[in-house]
Design a protein around this motif. Structure first.
Motif, PDB file in Angstrom:
ATOM      1  N   TRP A  37       0.862  -1.175   0.000  1.00  0.00           N
ATOM      2  CA  TRP A  37       0.000   0.000   0.000  1.00  0.00           C
ATOM      3  C   TRP A  37       0.896   1.220   0.000  1.00  0.00           C
ATOM      4  O   TRP A  37       1.888   1.271   0.720  1.00  0.00           O
ATOM      5  CB  TRP A  37      -0.877   0.052   1.244  1.00  0.00           C
ATOM      6  N   GLN A  38       0.538   2.211  -0.800  1.00  0.00           N
ATOM      7  CA  GLN A  38       1.326   3.433  -0.918  1.00  0.00           C
ATOM      8  C   GLN A  38       0.359   4.609  -0.878  1.00  0.00           C
ATOM      9  O   GLN A  38      -0.660   4.616  -1.581  1.00  0.00           O
ATOM     10  CB  GLN A  38       2.089   3.411  -2.240  1.00  0.00           C
ATOM     11  N   ARG A  39       0.673   5.608  -0.062  1.00  0.00           N
ATOM     12  CA  ARG A  39      -0.250   6.733   0.142  1.00  0.00           C
ATOM     13  C   ARG A  39      -0.546   7.480  -1.153  1.00  0.00           C
ATOM     14  O   ARG A  39      -1.671   7.888  -1.390  1.00  0.00           O
ATOM     15  CB  ARG A  39       0.279   7.692   1.186  1.00  0.00           C
ATOM     16  N   ASP A  40       0.433   7.686  -1.993  1.00  0.00           N
ATOM     17  CA  ASP A  40       0.223   8.327  -3.295  1.00  0.00           C
ATOM     18  C   ASP A  40       1.303   7.848  -4.247  1.00  0.00           C
ATOM     19  O   ASP A  40       2.075   6.965  -3.900  1.00  0.00           O
ATOM     20  CB  ASP A  40       0.178   9.854  -3.186  1.00  0.00           C
ATOM     21  N   ASP A  41       1.368   8.408  -5.443  1.00  0.00           N
ATOM     22  CA  ASP A  41       2.295   7.874  -6.446  1.00  0.00           C
ATOM     23  C   ASP A  41       3.668   8.547  -6.460  1.00  0.00           C
ATOM     24  O   ASP A  41       4.436   8.358  -7.386  1.00  0.00           O
ATOM     25  CB  ASP A  41       1.666   7.910  -7.835  1.00  0.00           C
ATOM     26  N   THR A  42       4.022   9.287  -5.407  1.00  0.00           N
ATOM     27  CA  THR A  42       5.350   9.894  -5.351  1.00  0.00           C
ATOM     28  C   THR A  42       6.358   8.904  -4.766  1.00  0.00           C
ATOM     29  O   THR A  42       5.996   8.003  -4.004  1.00  0.00           O
ATOM     30  CB  THR A  42       5.344  11.176  -4.496  1.00  0.00           C
ATOM     31  N   ASP A  43       7.631   9.075  -5.112  1.00  0.00           N
ATOM     32  CA  ASP A  43       8.675   8.158  -4.638  1.00  0.00           C
ATOM     33  C   ASP A  43       8.796   8.128  -3.121  1.00  0.00           C
ATOM     34  O   ASP A  43       9.065   7.090  -2.543  1.00  0.00           O
ATOM     35  CB  ASP A  43      10.032   8.537  -5.228  1.00  0.00           C
ATOM     36  N   GLY A  44       8.609   9.259  -2.475  1.00  0.00           N
ATOM     37  CA  GLY A  44       8.798   9.333  -1.029  1.00  0.00           C
ATOM     38  C   GLY A  44       7.545   9.109  -0.212  1.00  0.00           C
ATOM     39  O   GLY A  44       7.537   9.355   0.992  1.00  0.00           O
ATOM     40  N   ALA A  45       6.491   8.616  -0.814  1.00  0.00           N
ATOM     41  CA  ALA A  45       5.223   8.427  -0.104  1.00  0.00           C
ATOM     42  C   ALA A  45       5.336   7.349   0.962  1.00  0.00           C
ATOM     43  O   ALA A  45       6.137   6.425   0.854  1.00  0.00           O
ATOM     44  CB  ALA A  45       4.125   8.046  -1.095  1.00  0.00           C
ATOM     45  N   GLU A  46       4.519   7.478   1.998  1.00  0.00           N
ATOM     46  CA  GLU A  46       4.441   6.448   3.036  1.00  0.00           C
ATOM     47  C   GLU A  46       4.005   5.135   2.411  1.00  0.00           C
ATOM     48  O   GLU A  46       3.149   5.102   1.530  1.00  0.00           O
ATOM     49  CB  GLU A  46       3.427   6.857   4.103  1.00  0.00           C
ATOM     50  N   ARG A  61       5.002  -7.594   8.546  1.00  0.00           N
ATOM     51  CA  ARG A  61       4.622  -6.309   7.952  1.00  0.00           C
ATOM     52  C   ARG A  61       5.819  -5.377   8.009  1.00  0.00           C
ATOM     53  O   ARG A  61       6.686  -5.492   8.878  1.00  0.00           O
ATOM     54  CB  ARG A  61       3.433  -5.692   8.665  1.00  0.00           C
ATOM     55  N   LYS A  62       5.847  -4.464   7.055  1.00  0.00           N
ATOM     56  CA  LYS A  62       6.931  -3.476   6.990  1.00  0.00           C
ATOM     57  C   LYS A  62       6.300  -2.105   6.782  1.00  0.00           C
ATOM     58  O   LYS A  62       5.354  -1.965   5.998  1.00  0.00           O
ATOM     59  CB  LYS A  62       7.882  -3.811   5.845  1.00  0.00           C
ATOM     60  N   HIS A  63       6.819  -1.114   7.473  1.00  0.00           N
ATOM     61  CA  HIS A  63       6.358   0.265   7.314  1.00  0.00           C
ATOM     62  C   HIS A  63       7.534   1.127   6.885  1.00  0.00           C
ATOM     63  O   HIS A  63       8.601   1.073   7.485  1.00  0.00           O
ATOM     64  CB  HIS A  63       5.786   0.809   8.631  1.00  0.00           C
ATOM     65  N   LEU A  64       7.332   1.875   5.814  1.00  0.00           N
ATOM     66  CA  LEU A  64       8.313   2.842   5.344  1.00  0.00           C
ATOM     67  C   LEU A  64       7.661   4.218   5.444  1.00  0.00           C
ATOM     68  O   LEU A  64       6.711   4.512   4.708  1.00  0.00           O
ATOM     69  CB  LEU A  64       8.707   2.566   3.890  1.00  0.00           C
ATOM     70  N   PRO A  65       8.106   5.063   6.373  1.00  0.00           N
ATOM     71  CA  PRO A  65       7.485   6.372   6.534  1.00  0.00           C
ATOM     72  C   PRO A  65       7.756   7.263   5.333  1.00  0.00           C
ATOM     73  O   PRO A  65       8.696   7.034   4.573  1.00  0.00           O
ATOM     74  CB  PRO A  65       8.138   6.932   7.796  1.00  0.00           C
ATOM     75  N   ALA A  66       6.927   8.272   5.171  1.00  0.00           N
ATOM     76  CA  ALA A  66       7.149   9.247   4.104  1.00  0.00           C
ATOM     77  C   ALA A  66       8.514   9.898   4.299  1.00  0.00           C
ATOM     78  O   ALA A  66       8.961  10.093   5.430  1.00  0.00           O
ATOM     79  CB  ALA A  66       6.045  10.302   4.123  1.00  0.00           C
ATOM     80  N   ALA A  67       9.182  10.199   3.191  1.00  0.00           N
ATOM     81  CA  ALA A  67      10.526  10.778   3.274  1.00  0.00           C
ATOM     82  C   ALA A  67      10.795  11.663   2.071  1.00  0.00           C
ATOM     83  O   ALA A  67      10.373  11.349   0.961  1.00  0.00           O
ATOM     84  CB  ALA A  67      11.573   9.669   3.333  1.00  0.00           C
ATOM     85  N   SER A  68      11.500  12.757   2.313  1.00  0.00           N
ATOM     86  CA  SER A  68      11.881  13.630   1.202  1.00  0.00           C
ATOM     87  C   SER A  68      13.026  13.021   0.396  1.00  0.00           C
ATOM     88  O   SER A  68      13.209  13.352  -0.771  1.00  0.00           O
ATOM     89  CB  SER A  68      12.271  15.014   1.715  1.00  0.00           C
ATOM     90  N   ARG A  69      13.810  12.127   1.018  1.00  0.00           N
ATOM     91  CA  ARG A  69      14.870  11.395   0.325  1.00  0.00           C
ATOM     92  C   ARG A  69      14.578   9.900   0.457  1.00  0.00           C
ATOM     93  O   ARG A  69      15.121   9.232   1.331  1.00  0.00           O
ATOM     94  CB  ARG A  69      16.235  11.735   0.927  1.00  0.00           C
ATOM     95  N   PRO A  70      13.725   9.347  -0.399  1.00  0.00           N
ATOM     96  CA  PRO A  70      13.282   7.962  -0.231  1.00  0.00           C
ATOM     97  C   PRO A  70      14.398   6.928  -0.280  1.00  0.00           C
ATOM     98  O   PRO A  70      14.299   5.883   0.352  1.00  0.00           O
ATOM     99  CB  PRO A  70      12.285   7.754  -1.370  1.00  0.00           C
ATOM    100  N   GLN A  71      15.479   7.200  -0.986  1.00  0.00           N
ATOM    101  CA  GLN A  71      16.571   6.230  -1.066  1.00  0.00           C
ATOM    102  C   GLN A  71      17.321   6.117   0.256  1.00  0.00           C
ATOM    103  O   GLN A  71      18.062   5.155   0.463  1.00  0.00           O
ATOM    104  CB  GLN A  71      17.524   6.572  -2.219  1.00  0.00           C
ATOM    105  N   ALA A  72      17.115   7.067   1.183  1.00  0.00           N
ATOM    106  CA  ALA A  72      17.824   7.054   2.462  1.00  0.00           C
ATOM    107  C   ALA A  72      16.875   6.862   3.646  1.00  0.00           C
ATOM    108  O   ALA A  72      17.296   6.982   4.784  1.00  0.00           O
ATOM    109  CB  ALA A  72      18.597   8.360   2.630  1.00  0.00           C
ATOM    110  N   ARG A  73      15.610   6.549   3.398  1.00  0.00           N
ATOM    111  CA  ARG A  73      14.662   6.433   4.507  1.00  0.00           C
ATOM    112  C   ARG A  73      14.822   5.107   5.242  1.00  0.00           C
ATOM    113  O   ARG A  73      15.293   4.117   4.706  1.00  0.00           O
ATOM    114  CB  ARG A  73      13.225   6.602   4.027  1.00  0.00           C
ATOM    115  N   GLY A  74      14.404   5.117   6.470  1.00  0.00           N
ATOM    116  CA  GLY A  74      14.423   3.901   7.267  1.00  0.00           C
ATOM    117  C   GLY A  74      13.112   3.143   7.122  1.00  0.00           C
ATOM    118  O   GLY A  74      12.231   3.535   6.355  1.00  0.00           O
TER     119      GLY A  74
END
Length: 86
Positions: A37-46, A61-74
């Motif tokens: 599931w992705q909040r919207d179609d942007t790369d950094g979306a939750e 389950r895995k959660h990836l929070p929204a991030a302005s730099r998606p390649q570096a998000r936790g």
């Protein structure tokens, strides 16, 4: 019940984009299924990912929070099979 607790934000917020994938073993047997599931179609979306056994039971389950730099998000990962959290 675990499935209902897996993605509390999904039930409360809309619209979310949904996609599915499967992983197979070397001989073609289904190993597991992933529901994304992705909040919207942007790369950094939750994002949330639910991992399911071949019979559909969720196991992680895995959660990836929204991030302005998606390649570096936790991310956080919870695996109910082992109790491991990362």
């Amino acid at each position: 019940a675990w499935l209902l607790m897996c993605l509390p934000h999904v039930a409360l917020a809309a619209p979310w984009l949904r996609s599915e994938g499967v992983a197979n073993t070397g001989n073609g047997t289904l190993a597991y299924r992933e529901v994304h599931w992705q909040r919207d179609d942007t790369d950094g979306a939750e994002r949330w990912v639910l991992y399911q056994c071949p019979d559909g039971r969720p196991f992680a389950r895995k959660h990836l929070p929204a991030a302005s730099r998606p390649q570096a998000r936790g991310y956080t990962l919870e695996d109910a099979r082992s109790g491991q959290t990362a």
